[in-house]
Design an enzyme around this catalytic site. Structure first.
Site, PDB file in Angstrom:
ATOM      1  N   LYS A 173       0.841  -1.198   0.000  1.00  0.00           N
ATOM      2  CA  LYS A 173       0.000   0.000   0.000  1.00  0.00           C
ATOM      3  C   LYS A 173       0.882   1.257   0.000  1.00  0.00           C
ATOM      4  O   LYS A 173       0.699   2.157  -0.795  1.00  0.00           O
ATOM      5  CB  LYS A 173      -0.923  -0.029   1.224  1.00  0.00           C
ATOM      6  CG  LYS A 173      -1.831   1.172   1.308  1.00  0.00           C
ATOM      7  CD  LYS A 173      -2.824   1.044   2.450  1.00  0.00           C
ATOM      8  CE  LYS A 173      -3.556   2.364   2.643  1.00  0.00           C
ATOM      9  NZ  LYS A 173      -4.543   2.322   3.701  1.00  0.00           N
ATOM     10  N   GLU A 179      10.480  -4.607   4.745  1.00  0.00           N
ATOM     11  CA  GLU A 179      10.644  -6.003   4.335  1.00  0.00           C
ATOM     12  C   GLU A 179      10.288  -6.190   2.863  1.00  0.00           C
ATOM     13  O   GLU A 179      11.012  -6.836   2.098  1.00  0.00           O
ATOM     14  CB  GLU A 179       9.731  -6.913   5.178  1.00  0.00           C
ATOM     15  CG  GLU A 179      10.029  -6.935   6.660  1.00  0.00           C
ATOM     16  CD  GLU A 179       9.203  -5.910   7.442  1.00  0.00           C
ATOM     17  OE1 GLU A 179       8.979  -4.796   6.920  1.00  0.00           O
ATOM     18  OE2 GLU A 179       8.803  -6.236   8.567  1.00  0.00           O
ATOM     19  N   GLY A 233      -4.989  -1.733   4.906  1.00  0.00           N
ATOM     20  CA  GLY A 233      -4.180  -2.872   4.449  1.00  0.00           C
ATOM     21  C   GLY A 233      -4.841  -4.216   4.711  1.00  0.00           C
ATOM     22  O   GLY A 233      -4.957  -5.061   3.829  1.00  0.00           O
ATOM     23  N   ARG A 234      -5.318  -4.405   5.942  1.00  0.00           N
ATOM     24  CA  ARG A 234      -5.888  -5.715   6.295  1.00  0.00           C
ATOM     25  C   ARG A 234      -7.267  -5.924   5.693  1.00  0.00           C
ATOM     26  O   ARG A 234      -7.842  -6.997   5.809  1.00  0.00           O
ATOM     27  CB  ARG A 234      -5.898  -5.880   7.817  1.00  0.00           C
ATOM     28  CG  ARG A 234      -6.595  -4.760   8.556  1.00  0.00           C
ATOM     29  CD  ARG A 234      -6.289  -4.809  10.040  1.00  0.00           C
ATOM     30  NE  ARG A 234      -6.803  -3.642  10.754  1.00  0.00           N
ATOM     31  CZ  ARG A 234      -6.164  -2.493  10.871  1.00  0.00           C
ATOM     32  NH1 ARG A 234      -4.987  -2.326  10.290  1.00  0.00           N
ATOM     33  NH2 ARG A 234      -6.684  -1.491  11.560  1.00  0.00           N
ATOM     34  N   GLU A 320      -5.146  -6.505  14.709  1.00  0.00           N
ATOM     35  CA  GLU A 320      -4.606  -5.194  14.339  1.00  0.00           C
ATOM     36  C   GLU A 320      -5.711  -4.133  14.403  1.00  0.00           C
ATOM     37  O   GLU A 320      -5.448  -2.961  14.632  1.00  0.00           O
ATOM     38  CB  GLU A 320      -3.987  -5.239  12.929  1.00  0.00           C
ATOM     39  CG  GLU A 320      -3.034  -4.093  12.671  1.00  0.00           C
ATOM     40  CD  GLU A 320      -2.171  -4.268  11.420  1.00  0.00           C
ATOM     41  OE1 GLU A 320      -1.001  -4.670  11.537  1.00  0.00           O
ATOM     42  OE2 GLU A 320      -2.677  -3.987  10.315  1.00  0.00           O
ATOM     43  N   HIS A 351      -6.146 -32.593  17.910  1.00  0.00           N
ATOM     44  CA  HIS A 351      -5.012 -33.384  18.374  1.00  0.00           C
ATOM     45  C   HIS A 351      -3.871 -32.495  18.838  1.00  0.00           C
ATOM     46  O   HIS A 351      -2.733 -32.946  18.957  1.00  0.00           O
ATOM     47  CB  HIS A 351      -4.554 -34.334  17.260  1.00  0.00           C
ATOM     48  CG  HIS A 351      -5.631 -35.292  16.865  1.00  0.00           C
ATOM     49  ND1 HIS A 351      -5.842 -36.487  17.521  1.00  0.00           N
ATOM     50  CD2 HIS A 351      -6.608 -35.202  15.927  1.00  0.00           C
ATOM     51  CE1 HIS A 351      -6.874 -37.108  16.970  1.00  0.00           C
ATOM     52  NE2 HIS A 351      -7.373 -36.349  16.004  1.00  0.00           N
ATOM     53  N   LYS A 476       8.829  -0.599  14.412  1.00  0.00           N
ATOM     54  CA  LYS A 476       9.419  -0.265  13.106  1.00  0.00           C
ATOM     55  C   LYS A 476      10.507   0.796  13.270  1.00  0.00           C
ATOM     56  O   LYS A 476      11.578   0.702  12.669  1.00  0.00           O
ATOM     57  CB  LYS A 476       8.341   0.292  12.159  1.00  0.00           C
ATOM     58  CG  LYS A 476       7.431  -0.749  11.538  1.00  0.00           C
ATOM     59  CD  LYS A 476       6.506  -0.074  10.522  1.00  0.00           C
ATOM     60  CE  LYS A 476       5.361  -0.976  10.120  1.00  0.00           C
ATOM     61  NZ  LYS A 476       4.358  -0.317   9.292  1.00  0.00           N
TER      62      LYS A 476
HETATM   63  O1  F6P Z   1       2.913  -3.126   9.894  1.00  0.00           O
HETATM   64  C1  F6P Z   1       1.569  -3.299   9.681  1.00  0.00           C
HETATM   65  C2  F6P Z   1       1.162  -2.851   8.311  1.00  0.00           C
HETATM   66  O2  F6P Z   1       1.137  -1.459   8.252  1.00  0.00           O
HETATM   67  C3  F6P Z   1      -0.183  -3.441   7.961  1.00  0.00           C
HETATM   68  O3  F6P Z   1      -1.232  -2.742   8.445  1.00  0.00           O
HETATM   69  C4  F6P Z   1      -0.086  -3.542   6.490  1.00  0.00           C
HETATM   70  O4  F6P Z   1      -1.043  -4.418   5.986  1.00  0.00           O
HETATM   71  C5  F6P Z   1       1.323  -4.034   6.332  1.00  0.00           C
HETATM   72  O5  F6P Z   1       2.037  -3.335   7.308  1.00  0.00           O
HETATM   73  C6  F6P Z   1       1.938  -3.863   4.971  1.00  0.00           C
HETATM   74  O6  F6P Z   1       1.942  -2.534   4.556  1.00  0.00           O
HETATM   75  P1  F6P Z   1       2.135  -2.142   3.051  1.00  0.00           P
HETATM   76  O7  F6P Z   1       1.039  -2.736   2.258  1.00  0.00           O
HETATM   77  O8  F6P Z   1       2.137  -0.646   3.022  1.00  0.00           O
HETATM   78  O9  F6P Z   1       3.464  -2.701   2.594  1.00  0.00           O
END
Ligand code: F6P
Length: 512
Positions: A173, A179, A233-234, A320, A351, A476
């Site tokens: 987003k 990462e 995002g979620r 979240e 199990h 972060k």
């Molecule tokens: O660290 C959490 C977050 O901000 C989420 O809410 C989001 O889905 C994810 O990181 C990834 O963010 P992006 O889509 O901006 O890479």
């Protein structure tokens, strides 16, 4: 205590709630202005006040002719422009008219993304993989997800793949997530090394709200698929975040069916009375369990292997969204919000951790079952086939939790006296059952939307902002400080400085 809607049955009779309790929960919903808040969400008001954003994931699956306004502008045409672009692009990749730099068809897709840019698409992909209709369209194609920055995840993703036949979709987003961007640079290098830098244009596309950064990264903006800041995002699986990779794998028609399923629940959620409204009932009962009965966790237990990634996705959607300590106005809450969500498909979970649920802590459970399995049963002649066996457990577990087993019953069974306390089940342990008539793309969309809206209902009742996530920021920024230190120590030999004793010692050891 049972409601039905469009192929879905919800039975909440095993909750620790009487008819009177549920009536009181409706009163609570009224006092919390639930209907009005739902309306404000669908109306595109900026209910995510800490980020000054609307919350309009429902617009992502609205029919083409729907009108959903954000700031006085109907956003549905923009949504469909992107959907049309995805349809066209995914068809070109699938039919081989969009090929890689060496002219080979791109049969493998690696979607790079994390959190909401990963978990929802992974859940839907996993659920569609075994659906006969969807899997027919996926023949000869492969979809993988690269989420973790761990070099192990990179190695696992590229193992056995050639860049020549691989399309990388960078999903972020913000297009700043550390990462994801590092993984994107890694796979860009993997492609460039083998095919030359110019190949990136054919082998990398992006999904983002930040098209400026996409271009800066070196991806042609024509090959970028947009979404908007009113999509959290979620809550983004129905945007290009999920639609692009899933369309590449299964074709757009399957994904459209998934969107229609989600949309059917949006309609239901925004129009059904509370008594018949599945997400509202689920949300109210969760509030009851968390805030009134004090149960801190919730187990999500799908009796379908196809739903194995459902609980991990809902973990993010729920935790979240609702893991907050202050009200939407910033006032510390005098009660706990959110619950600890976890789960595994049945019967595997039985199990593993069900012991604790039966005789240890009280954990409200969601049992999710499917009437007709996605797959045929192998042993046709068996009286109880694999699916019946699975579903026998789905029907038995809620009763075992609800009724338990008393010492008297055990005595009648001549159980040895010293074993009676160990074999007693207290019962009165809450659960609910959701029975889906089938598990195709449409139902997967429905299930997703039910849980998304349930989380929103809980947040609306608790009076919190379910659509921001400031709690992820501190970690972060501390990681940025560590990253700078690692860089300075490695490149200039600088000693570790500015951290507490514990971190300094561990970092020094790591650098040694
Ligand atoms: O660290 C959490 C977050 O901000 C989420 O809410 C989001 O889905 C994810 O990181 C990834 O963010 P992006 O889509 O901006 O890479």
């Amino acid at each position: 205590m049972m409601v039905e809607f469009d192929g879905i049955v919800l039975d909440y009779s095993r909750q620790q709630a009487t008819v009177d309790t549920v009536d009181k929960l409706y009163n609570l919903a009224e006092a919390a202005h639930l209907q009005e808040k739902i309306h404000r969400m669908f109306n595109g008001e900026r209910i995510n006040s800490t980020e000054n954003r609307s919350v309009l994931h429902v617009a992502l699956r609205a029919p083409r002719n729907a009108v959903i306004n954000s700031d006085g502008k109907n956003v549905v045409p923009d949504v469909w422009n992107v959907l049309d672009k995805i349809k066209e692009f995914s068809e070109r990749v699938r039919n081989g008219s969009w090929v890689g730099a060496t002219g080979k068809p791109l049969t493998n897709v690696i979607a790079i993304g994390i959190g909401g840019s990963f978990l929802g698409p992974l859940f839907v992909h996993t659920a569609l993989q075994t659906d006969p209709e969807a899997s027919r369209f996926a023949k000869g194609r492969q979809l993988q997800f690269l989420a973790n920055v761990d070099p192990i995840d990179v190695a696992k993703n590229i193992a056995g793949l050639s860049p020549e036949t691989t399309l990388v979709v960078v999903v972020s987003k913000t297009f700043t997530t550390a990462e994801t961007m590092l993984n994107a640079r890694t796979l860009r290098a993997w492609i460039s090394k083998e095919l030359g830098p110019s190949a990136v244009a054919k082998h990398m596309v992006a999904v983002s709200t930040n098209l400026t950064l996409v271009e800066k990264f070196g991806i042609d903006p024509n090959n970028a698929f947009a979404f908007w800041d009113w999509v959290g995002g979620r809550y983004s699986v129905c945007s290009a975040v999920g639609v692009l990779p899933l369309s590449l794998q299964y074709g757009f028609s399957i994904v459209e069916k998934f969107l229609k399923g989600a949309s059917s629940i949006d309609q239901h959620f925004s129009s059904a009375s509370f008594e018949k409204n599945i997400p509202v009932l689920l949300g109210l009962l969760s509030v009851w369990n968390v805030s009134f009965l004090g149960y801190p966790a919730r187990a999500i237990l799908p009796y379908s292997q196809a739903l194995e990634k459902f609980a991990p996705h809902i973990q993010q959607v729920s935790m979240e969204s609702n893991g907050k300590g202050v009200s939407i106005d910033g006032v510390p809450l005098p009660f706990e919000t959110g619950e600890i969500d976890f789960g595994e498909p049945g019967t595997n979970g039985q199990h593993s951790f069900y012991q604790l649920i039966h005789q240890g802590r009280v954990i409200p459970c969601d049992f999710i079952g499917v009437v007709k399995s996605q797959q045929p049963v192998y042993l046709e002649g068996e009286v109880v086939n694999n699916h019946d066996e699975l579903m026998s457990n789905f029907f038995a577990q809620p009763d075992a939790l609800a009724y338990g087993k008393t010492a008297e019953q055990l005595q009648k069974e001549n159980v040895q006296q010293h074993l009676i306390p160990h074999k007693t089940f207290s019962g009165n342990r809450p659960s609910l059952c959701i029975l889906l008539s089938s598990l195709d793309a449409y139902r997967i969309g429905q299930l997703l939307a039910i849980y998304e809206h349930r989380v929103a209902v809980q947040g609306f009742i608790w009076g919190i902002n379910s659509f921001d996530q400031w709690g992820v920021e501190l970690g972060k920024s501390l990681a940025t400080q560590v990253r700078k230190q690692l860089n300075a120590s490695r490149t200039k030999g600088e000693p570790v400085e500015g951290f507490n004793f514990s971190t300094t010692t561990m970092l020094t050891r790591y650098l040694e």
